[in-house]
Structures are given as structure tokens and as C-alpha cells.
Design a protein around this motif. Structure first.
Motif, PDB file in Angstrom:
ATOM      1  N   GLU A  79       0.813  -1.211   0.000  1.00 41.17           N
ATOM      2  CA  GLU A  79       0.000   0.000   0.000  1.00 41.17           C
ATOM      3  C   GLU A  79       0.846   1.261   0.000  1.00 41.17           C
ATOM      4  N   SER A  80       1.904   1.276   0.770  1.00 43.95           N
ATOM      5  CA  SER A  80       2.830   2.414   0.839  1.00 43.95           C
ATOM      6  C   SER A  80       4.205   1.827   1.142  1.00 43.95           C
ATOM      7  N   ALA A  81       4.975   1.602   0.074  1.00 42.85           N
ATOM      8  CA  ALA A  81       6.210   0.831   0.203  1.00 42.85           C
ATOM      9  C   ALA A  81       7.183   1.468   1.195  1.00 42.85           C
ATOM     10  N   SER A  82       7.831   0.596   1.961  1.00 44.58           N
ATOM     11  CA  SER A  82       8.863   1.054   2.894  1.00 44.58           C
ATOM     12  C   SER A  82      10.138   0.238   2.665  1.00 44.58           C
ATOM     13  N   THR A  83      11.257   0.761   3.130  1.00 47.24           N
ATOM     14  CA  THR A  83      12.537   0.106   2.851  1.00 47.24           C
ATOM     15  C   THR A  83      12.607  -1.303   3.460  1.00 47.24           C
ATOM     16  N   MET A  88      12.893 -10.651  -1.589  1.00 42.22           N
ATOM     17  CA  MET A  88      12.497 -11.520  -2.697  1.00 42.22           C
ATOM     18  C   MET A  88      11.060 -11.985  -2.417  1.00 42.22           C
ATOM     19  N   TYR A  89      10.175 -11.764  -3.379  1.00 39.13           N
ATOM     20  CA  TYR A  89       8.775 -12.164  -3.222  1.00 39.13           C
ATOM     21  C   TYR A  89       8.491 -13.356  -4.137  1.00 39.13           C
ATOM     22  N   LEU A  90       7.910 -14.385  -3.539  1.00 39.97           N
ATOM     23  CA  LEU A  90       7.628 -15.623  -4.258  1.00 39.97           C
ATOM     24  C   LEU A  90       6.145 -15.926  -4.226  1.00 39.97           C
ATOM     25  N   CYS A  91       5.619 -16.286  -5.383  1.00 36.38           N
ATOM     26  CA  CYS A  91       4.222 -16.703  -5.512  1.00 36.38           C
ATOM     27  C   CYS A  91       4.198 -18.212  -5.712  1.00 36.38           C
ATOM     28  N   ALA A  92       3.167 -18.871  -5.180  1.00 37.29           N
ATOM     29  CA  ALA A  92       3.012 -20.313  -5.350  1.00 37.29           C
ATOM     30  C   ALA A  92       1.541 -20.634  -5.619  1.00 37.29           C
ATOM     31  N   ALA A  93       1.312 -21.795  -6.238  1.00 37.57           N
ATOM     32  CA  ALA A  93      -0.039 -22.272  -6.502  1.00 37.57           C
ATOM     33  C   ALA A  93      -0.110 -23.761  -6.215  1.00 37.57           C
ATOM     34  N   SER A  94      -1.283 -24.208  -5.781  1.00 33.33           N
ATOM     35  CA  SER A  94      -1.467 -25.648  -5.558  1.00 33.33           C
ATOM     36  C   SER A  94      -2.936 -26.004  -5.737  1.00 33.33           C
ATOM     37  N   GLY A  95      -3.156 -27.265  -6.168  1.00 32.96           N
ATOM     38  CA  GLY A  95      -4.496 -27.808  -6.183  1.00 32.96           C
ATOM     39  C   GLY A  95      -4.832 -28.389  -4.823  1.00 32.96           C
ATOM     40  N   VAL A  96      -6.053 -28.886  -4.687  1.00 38.63           N
ATOM     41  CA  VAL A  96      -6.461 -29.493  -3.427  1.00 38.63           C
ATOM     42  C   VAL A  96      -5.570 -30.704  -3.144  1.00 38.63           C
ATOM     43  N   ASP A  97      -4.986 -30.748  -1.955  1.00 36.83           N
ATOM     44  CA  ASP A  97      -4.104 -31.844  -1.534  1.00 36.83           C
ATOM     45  C   ASP A  97      -2.933 -32.061  -2.477  1.00 36.83           C
ATOM     46  N   GLN A  98      -2.465 -30.998  -3.083  1.00 32.90           N
ATOM     47  CA  GLN A  98      -1.312 -31.063  -3.975  1.00 32.90           C
ATOM     48  C   GLN A  98      -0.187 -30.188  -3.423  1.00 32.90           C
ATOM     49  N   PRO A  99       1.078 -30.486  -3.786  1.00 34.71           N
ATOM     50  CA  PRO A  99       2.170 -29.630  -3.313  1.00 34.71           C
ATOM     51  C   PRO A  99       2.119 -28.256  -3.963  1.00 34.71           C
ATOM     52  N   GLN A 100       2.714 -27.282  -3.296  1.00 37.70           N
ATOM     53  CA  GLN A 100       2.798 -25.940  -3.856  1.00 37.70           C
ATOM     54  C   GLN A 100       3.919 -25.881  -4.893  1.00 37.70           C
ATOM     55  N   HIS A 101       3.620 -25.184  -5.993  1.00 39.61           N
ATOM     56  CA  HIS A 101       4.618 -24.948  -7.031  1.00 39.61           C
ATOM     57  C   HIS A 101       4.868 -23.455  -7.112  1.00 39.61           C
ATOM     58  N   PHE A 102       6.142 -23.088  -7.206  1.00 42.30           N
ATOM     59  CA  PHE A 102       6.544 -21.703  -7.086  1.00 42.30           C
ATOM     60  C   PHE A 102       6.935 -21.083  -8.417  1.00 42.30           C
ATOM     61  N   GLY A 103       6.742 -19.764  -8.500  1.00 39.77           N
ATOM     62  CA  GLY A 103       7.336 -18.986  -9.560  1.00 39.77           C
ATOM     63  C   GLY A 103       8.796 -18.685  -9.247  1.00 39.77           C
ATOM     64  N   ASP A 104       9.459 -17.956 -10.149  1.00 42.61           N
ATOM     65  CA  ASP A 104      10.877 -17.669  -9.977  1.00 42.61           C
ATOM     66  C   ASP A 104      11.155 -16.423  -9.148  1.00 42.61           C
ATOM     67  N   GLY A 105      10.123 -15.766  -8.687  1.00 44.29           N
ATOM     68  CA  GLY A 105      10.319 -14.679  -7.736  1.00 44.29           C
ATOM     69  C   GLY A 105      10.469 -13.318  -8.370  1.00 44.29           C
ATOM     70  N   THR A 106      10.169 -12.302  -7.579  1.00 43.39           N
ATOM     71  CA  THR A 106      10.424 -10.906  -7.927  1.00 43.39           C
ATOM     72  C   THR A 106      11.334 -10.338  -6.856  1.00 43.39           C
ATOM     73  N   ARG A 107      12.493  -9.865  -7.284  1.00 43.63           N
ATOM     74  CA  ARG A 107      13.404  -9.213  -6.324  1.00 43.63           C
ATOM     75  C   ARG A 107      13.056  -7.729  -6.302  1.00 43.63           C
ATOM     76  N   LEU A 108      12.478  -7.287  -5.200  1.00 40.76           N
ATOM     77  CA  LEU A 108      11.974  -5.926  -5.065  1.00 40.76           C
ATOM     78  C   LEU A 108      12.908  -5.110  -4.184  1.00 40.76           C
ATOM     79  N   SER A 109      13.309  -3.960  -4.693  1.00 45.40           N
ATOM     80  CA  SER A 109      14.128  -3.011  -3.923  1.00 45.40           C
ATOM     81  C   SER A 109      13.337  -1.738  -3.727  1.00 45.40           C
ATOM     82  N   ILE A 110      13.238  -1.297  -2.483  1.00 46.77           N
ATOM     83  CA  ILE A 110      12.557  -0.049  -2.156  1.00 46.77           C
ATOM     84  C   ILE A 110      13.624   0.966  -1.720  1.00 46.77           C
ATOM     85  N   LEU A 111      13.711   2.053  -2.470  1.00 45.49           N
ATOM     86  CA  LEU A 111      14.756   3.057  -2.184  1.00 45.49           C
ATOM     87  C   LEU A 111      14.200   4.249  -1.443  1.00 45.49           C
TER      88      LEU A 111
END
Lengths: 111, 110
Positions: A79-83, A88-111
Motif C-alpha cells: 500500500e505504501s512501500a517502505s525500505t 524476494m517475493y515468491l508466488c506459489a499455486a497448488s491444487g487441493v491436496d497437492q504440493p505448492q509450485h513456485f514462480g521464480d520470484g520478484t526481487r523488489l528493492s525499495i529506495l
């Protein structure tokens, strides 16, 4: 295999900006998750969603919100980025009773 | 509160030198224990799910085992391409959440 795509690999923003991180999955999975990963702290869950328009807080939701208007897309909003949200932010998805699978991430820098 | 502790934090092996990584956990009602591999700059890649004590899973040079208090990831005759951080996570029964350990960074030297 599940394909989880995060819109940006690297992102640089300014303190106070509103930041959107996008995640899309291609397997019609019910569950989607947002984590942040920091050295020495490991992966920590920010928010998750088990259905369209449904969301639940994870362990560290403060300063974040999420949106899931369509099943395949899950957005994380600073909402209002702070340092101290530089991470590194990672997103994951899973089906019911399935393991989570991840994306490759977003490396976010707040200056 | 669920807890996951991985040891060692870092491990250096010579190519071909077999070893094991440890994951100790505390959870009220285990739904599953998960192993992931993470390469630098990438997201975790799913390896195995274990559901009950005594269960074992294998994939190439990796074998994961589970007891009521810990899991081991055995690496047999590792190669340099096995170098990565290995993450362990537990899921409590009735929960969507995973609780992750901090990982073991494995380096395999040619």
C-alpha cells in the motif's frame, strides 16, 4: 507441470509508492500464496487465497494486501512501500491436496 | 506453533561423497512434509511429499525418509549439479499453510 509466472524478475520502487506484484498460474488451481524470502529468516507467508475473492492472512500480513478477481491471477499490493519491504517475493499455486509450485520470484528493492 | 529446524546450515561435499541433510519438526497433526530444491535467483522446485512415518521417496540420487520427529534427505554419490539450497516444510492437518525451515546450502565440489 504447473507453470507459475511472476510479472517482473526485478523491480525498483520509491518509499511511499503503491506497488503491485502480479502472479499468474496456468493449471486452474484453487490455492495461491504469496511469500517473502529474506536471508536468515527463510520463507514467510504473507497472504494466501483458496478461491476467487477469498483471502486469508499469513504470518506477516502487515503493510500488504492482496487481490484475486480471477482464479488464475493473484496480486500482492504494497500500500505504501517502505525500505523494510525490500525482499524476494515468491508466488506459489497448488491444487487441493497437492504440493505448492513456485514462480521464480520478484526481487523488489525499495529506495 | 509449528517449527522446522534444518541442519547443517551449509554442507560442502566432494563429488561422490554421500551424506544426509536433516529436518526436525514439531507440528500438531502432520498433514505432509515437503522437500524443495532452490537454485540461486530462482523459486523453490518441488522434490517430494512424505505423509507418514516410515515412508520413503526416491528421485535419482536423492532419497527422503520420514520419522515422527524428523526427515532426512540422503544424497548418494552427489554431482556438482546437485549444489543448491534444500528446503524442508511441514503442513499441519486441516491447514493450507506450509511452515518452512531455513534450508541447507549444499555445495558439491568436483
Amino acid at each position: 507441470d504447473v507453470k507459475v509466472t511472476q510479472s517482473s524478475r526485478y523491480l525498483v520502487k520509491r518509499t511511499g509508492e503503491k506497488v503491485f506484484l502480479e502472479c499468474v498460474q496456468d493449471m486452474d488451481h484453487e490455492n495461491m500464496f504469496w511469500y517473502r524470502q529474506d536471508p536468515g529468516l527463510g520463507l514467510r507467508l504473507i497472504y494466501f487465497s483458496y478461491d476467487v475473492k477469498m483471502k486469508e492472512k499469513g504470518d506477516i500480513p502487515e503493510g500488504y494486501s492482496v487481490s484475486r478477481e480471477k482464479k488464475e491471477r493473484f496480486s500482492l499490493i504494497l500500500e505504501s512501500a517502505s525500505t523494510n519491504q525490500t525482499s524476494m517475493y515468491l508466488c506459489a499455486a497448488s491444487g487441493v491436496d497437492q504440493p505448492q509450485h513456485f514462480g521464480d520470484g520478484t526481487r523488489l528493492s525499495i529506495l | 506453533e509449528d517449527q522446522v529446524t534444518q541442519s547443517p546450515e551449509a554442507l560442502r561435499l566432494q563429488e561422490g561423497e554421500s551424506s544426509s541433510l536433516n529436518c526436525s519438526y514439531t507440528v500438531s497433526g502432520l498433514r505432509g512434509l515437503f522437500w524443495y530444491r532452490q537454485d540461486p535467483g530462482k523459486g523453490p522446485e518441488f522434490l517430494f511429499t512424505l505423509y507418514s512415518a516410515g515412508e520413503e521417496k526416491e528421485k535419482e540420487r536423492l532419497k527422503a525418509t520420514l520419522t515422527k520427529k524428523e526427515s532426512f534427505l540422503h544424497i548418494t554419490a552427489p554431482k556438482p549439479e546437485d549444489s543448491a539450497t534444500y528446503l524442508c516444510a511441514v503442513q499441519q492437518a486441516g491447514s493450507y499453510q506450509l511452515t518452512f525451515g531455513k534450508g541447507t546450502k549444499l555445495s558439491v565440489i568436483p
